[in-house]
Write a protein that holds these residues in place. Structure first.
Motif, PDB file in Angstrom:
ATOM      1  N   GLY A 188       0.531  -1.304   0.086  1.00 40.36           N
ATOM      2  CA  GLY A 188       0.009  -0.034  -0.038  1.00 40.36           C
ATOM      3  C   GLY A 188       0.915   1.204  -0.026  1.00 40.36           C
ATOM      4  N   LEU A 189       1.838   1.230   0.832  1.00 39.96           N
ATOM      5  CA  LEU A 189       2.909   2.444   0.830  1.00 39.96           C
ATOM      6  C   LEU A 189       3.459   2.481  -0.485  1.00 39.96           C
ATOM      7  N   GLU A 190       3.984   1.357  -0.976  1.00 44.34           N
ATOM      8  CA  GLU A 190       4.569   1.398  -2.429  1.00 44.34           C
ATOM      9  C   GLU A 190       3.705   1.977  -3.471  1.00 44.34           C
ATOM     10  N   ALA A 191       2.267   1.414  -3.102  1.00 41.85           N
ATOM     11  CA  ALA A 191       1.510   1.878  -4.526  1.00 41.85           C
ATOM     12  C   ALA A 191       1.029   3.325  -4.235  1.00 41.85           C
ATOM     13  N   GLY A 192       1.138   3.930  -2.945  1.00 44.64           N
ATOM     14  CA  GLY A 192       0.638   5.108  -2.598  1.00 44.64           C
ATOM     15  C   GLY A 192       1.622   6.202  -3.095  1.00 44.64           C
ATOM     16  N   ARG A 193       3.084   5.773  -3.014  1.00 45.35           N
ATOM     17  CA  ARG A 193       4.252   6.633  -3.201  1.00 45.35           C
ATOM     18  C   ARG A 193       4.193   6.706  -4.850  1.00 45.35           C
ATOM     19  N   ALA A 194       3.964   5.425  -5.618  1.00 52.05           N
ATOM     20  CA  ALA A 194       3.782   5.400  -7.129  1.00 52.05           C
ATOM     21  C   ALA A 194       2.688   6.290  -7.550  1.00 52.05           C
ATOM     22  N   GLU A 195       1.717   6.287  -6.812  1.00 49.49           N
ATOM     23  CA  GLU A 195       0.528   7.244  -7.466  1.00 49.49           C
ATOM     24  C   GLU A 195       0.869   8.628  -6.932  1.00 49.49           C
ATOM     25  N   GLY A 196       1.483   8.785  -6.072  1.00 48.38           N
ATOM     26  CA  GLY A 196       1.856  10.346  -5.488  1.00 48.38           C
ATOM     27  C   GLY A 196       3.012  10.863  -6.503  1.00 48.38           C
ATOM     28  N   ALA A 197       3.819  10.054  -7.058  1.00 50.05           N
ATOM     29  CA  ALA A 197       4.968  10.281  -7.969  1.00 50.05           C
ATOM     30  C   ALA A 197       4.184  10.571  -9.467  1.00 50.05           C
ATOM     31  N   ARG A 198       3.331   9.668  -9.817  1.00 51.81           N
ATOM     32  CA  ARG A 198       2.617   9.937 -10.877  1.00 51.81           C
ATOM     33  C   ARG A 198       1.951  11.374 -10.864  1.00 51.81           C
ATOM     34  N   ASP A 199       1.006  11.549  -9.899  1.00 52.60           N
ATOM     35  CA  ASP A 199       0.196  12.684  -9.800  1.00 52.60           C
ATOM     36  C   ASP A 199       1.215  13.914  -9.740  1.00 52.60           C
ATOM     37  N   ASN A 200       2.268  14.047  -9.258  1.00 56.00           N
ATOM     38  CA  ASN A 200       3.260  15.033  -9.212  1.00 56.00           C
ATOM     39  C   ASN A 200       3.927  15.039 -10.491  1.00 56.00           C
ATOM     40  N   ALA A 201       4.251  14.073 -11.284  1.00 53.20           N
ATOM     41  CA  ALA A 201       4.589  14.260 -12.686  1.00 53.20           C
ATOM     42  C   ALA A 201       3.586  14.698 -13.767  1.00 53.20           C
ATOM     43  N   LEU A 202       2.453  14.559 -13.405  1.00 52.58           N
ATOM     44  CA  LEU A 202       1.471  15.082 -14.321  1.00 52.58           C
ATOM     45  C   LEU A 202       0.781  16.490 -13.887  1.00 52.58           C
ATOM     46  N   GLU A 203       0.981  16.867 -12.692  1.00 55.53           N
ATOM     47  CA  GLU A 203       1.159  18.339 -12.296  1.00 55.53           C
ATOM     48  C   GLU A 203       2.218  19.099 -12.890  1.00 55.53           C
ATOM     49  N   ASN A 204       3.555  18.528 -12.563  1.00 55.83           N
ATOM     50  CA  ASN A 204       4.927  19.270 -13.463  1.00 55.83           C
ATOM     51  C   ASN A 204       4.762  19.297 -14.757  1.00 55.83           C
ATOM     52  N   ALA A 205       4.157  18.394 -15.557  1.00 54.93           N
ATOM     53  CA  ALA A 205       3.924  18.501 -16.938  1.00 54.93           C
ATOM     54  C   ALA A 205       3.084  19.415 -17.201  1.00 54.93           C
ATOM     55  N   ARG A 206       1.903  19.741 -16.616  1.00 51.11           N
ATOM     56  CA  ARG A 206       0.942  20.765 -17.063  1.00 51.11           C
ATOM     57  C   ARG A 206       1.428  22.168 -16.626  1.00 51.11           C
ATOM     58  N   ASN A 207       2.328  22.230 -15.573  1.00 50.12           N
ATOM     59  CA  ASN A 207       2.709  23.381 -15.263  1.00 50.12           C
ATOM     60  C   ASN A 207       3.895  23.849 -16.379  1.00 50.12           C
ATOM     61  N   PHE A 208       4.723  22.746 -16.874  1.00 49.48           N
ATOM     62  CA  PHE A 208       5.774  23.049 -17.920  1.00 49.48           C
ATOM     63  C   PHE A 208       4.865  23.735 -19.275  1.00 49.48           C
ATOM     64  N   LEU A 209       3.656  22.972 -19.274  1.00 54.65           N
ATOM     65  CA  LEU A 209       3.091  22.998 -20.740  1.00 54.65           C
ATOM     66  C   LEU A 209       2.356  24.518 -20.653  1.00 54.65           C
ATOM     67  N   LYS A 210       1.872  24.811 -19.349  1.00 51.31           N
ATOM     68  CA  LYS A 210       1.209  26.255 -19.384  1.00 51.31           C
ATOM     69  C   LYS A 210       2.257  27.415 -19.581  1.00 51.31           C
ATOM     70  N   ASN A 211       3.599  27.166 -19.099  1.00 56.00           N
ATOM     71  CA  ASN A 211       4.633  28.126 -19.268  1.00 56.00           C
ATOM     72  C   ASN A 211       5.578  27.731 -20.628  1.00 56.00           C
ATOM     73  N   GLY A 212       4.825  27.303 -21.451  1.00 53.59           N
ATOM     74  CA  GLY A 212       5.297  27.448 -22.867  1.00 53.59           C
ATOM     75  C   GLY A 212       6.118  26.309 -23.250  1.00 53.59           C
ATOM     76  N   VAL A 213       6.616  25.469 -22.439  1.00 53.48           N
ATOM     77  CA  VAL A 213       7.718  24.353 -22.770  1.00 53.48           C
ATOM     78  C   VAL A 213       7.154  23.183 -23.828  1.00 53.48           C
ATOM     79  N   SER A 214       7.851  22.930 -24.733  1.00 47.75           N
ATOM     80  CA  SER A 214       7.277  21.969 -25.861  1.00 47.75           C
ATOM     81  C   SER A 214       6.666  20.696 -25.319  1.00 47.75           C
ATOM     82  N   PRO A 215       5.879  19.950 -25.659  1.00 44.93           N
ATOM     83  CA  PRO A 215       5.429  18.561 -25.123  1.00 44.93           C
ATOM     84  C   PRO A 215       6.422  17.568 -25.428  1.00 44.93           C
ATOM     85  N   GLU A 216       7.382  17.955 -26.444  1.00 47.56           N
ATOM     86  CA  GLU A 216       8.704  16.863 -26.530  1.00 47.56           C
ATOM     87  C   GLU A 216       9.470  16.808 -25.464  1.00 47.56           C
TER      88      GLU A 216
END
Length: 190
Positions: free
Chosen positions: A144-172
């Motif tokens: 459960g802890l591992e799954a929670g960590r993985a889910e948290g890391a995934r959510d963090n990656a998605l949030e970072n990706a959204r922020n980068f895209l909002k700031n004009g960084v290319s999808p690639e």
């Protein structure tokens, strides 16, 4: 040509109180009583627990050695040892006593493994249930802890990706930097 009449013998060393000798009938296990007699088979059950059928182990050293070993395991458990420790101590004792003409020494790991699964099924089931619960709880907690960590890391990656895209960084560049698939980053852009 005729064949000799077979005998089916069961050596009993369980924990229930049993007479020295009894008969076990196949029909006793039937869901409904069968009066045809067509399915009957019986076994002679010989109780080999310590103190039972005293003449039998006296005449068979291998049986005496086995009875001594199982009695040692039971005594260890009754004195409060955990089943693993009780079996290990009894096997070590059997090796020191040269029971079964060295079999315990030659097959120590196999005897211990077999004893754990076959020795005292009722006690083993109770012990394994408790141990299994504890292990399962610990494993489940860790998973459960591992799954929670993985889910948290995934959510963090998605949030970072959204922020980068909002700031004009290319999808690639976002995909490469965060370690996501380009298609997934492009979906976030929509």
């Amino acid at each position: 040509m005729q064949i000799p009449c077979p005998q089916y013998i069961v050596f009993y060393n369980g924990i229930r109180e049993m007479p020295d000798v009894s008969t076990l009938r196949l029909s006793d296990a039937f869901a409904k009583e069968d009066t045809s007699g067509l399915f009957e088979w019986s076994a002679k059950v010989i109780n080999i627990n310590h103190g039972k059928n005293k003449s039998l182990p006296k005449n068979c050293k291998a049986l005496y050695d086995y009875i001594s070993y199982t009695a040692r395991v039971r005594n260890n458990i009754e004195s409060g040892m955990k089943i693993n420790d009780a079996i290990t101590e009894a096997v070590d004792w059997a090796v020191d006593e040269d029971l079964l003409e060295g079999f315990f020494k030659e097959q120590k790991a196999r005897v211990e493994a077999m004893s754990l699964t076959e020795f005292d099924e009722e006690l083993f089931i109770k012990t394994m249930h408790q141990d299994g619960y504890e292990d399962g709880y610990a494993d489940g907690r860790e998973e459960g802890l591992e799954a929670g960590r993985a889910e948290g890391a995934r959510d963090n990656a998605l949030e970072n990706a959204r922020n980068f895209l909002k700031n004009g960084v290319s999808p690639e560049i976002v995909a490469k930097s965060i370690g996501m698939e380009l298609e997934e980053v492009l979906k976030l852009q929509q």
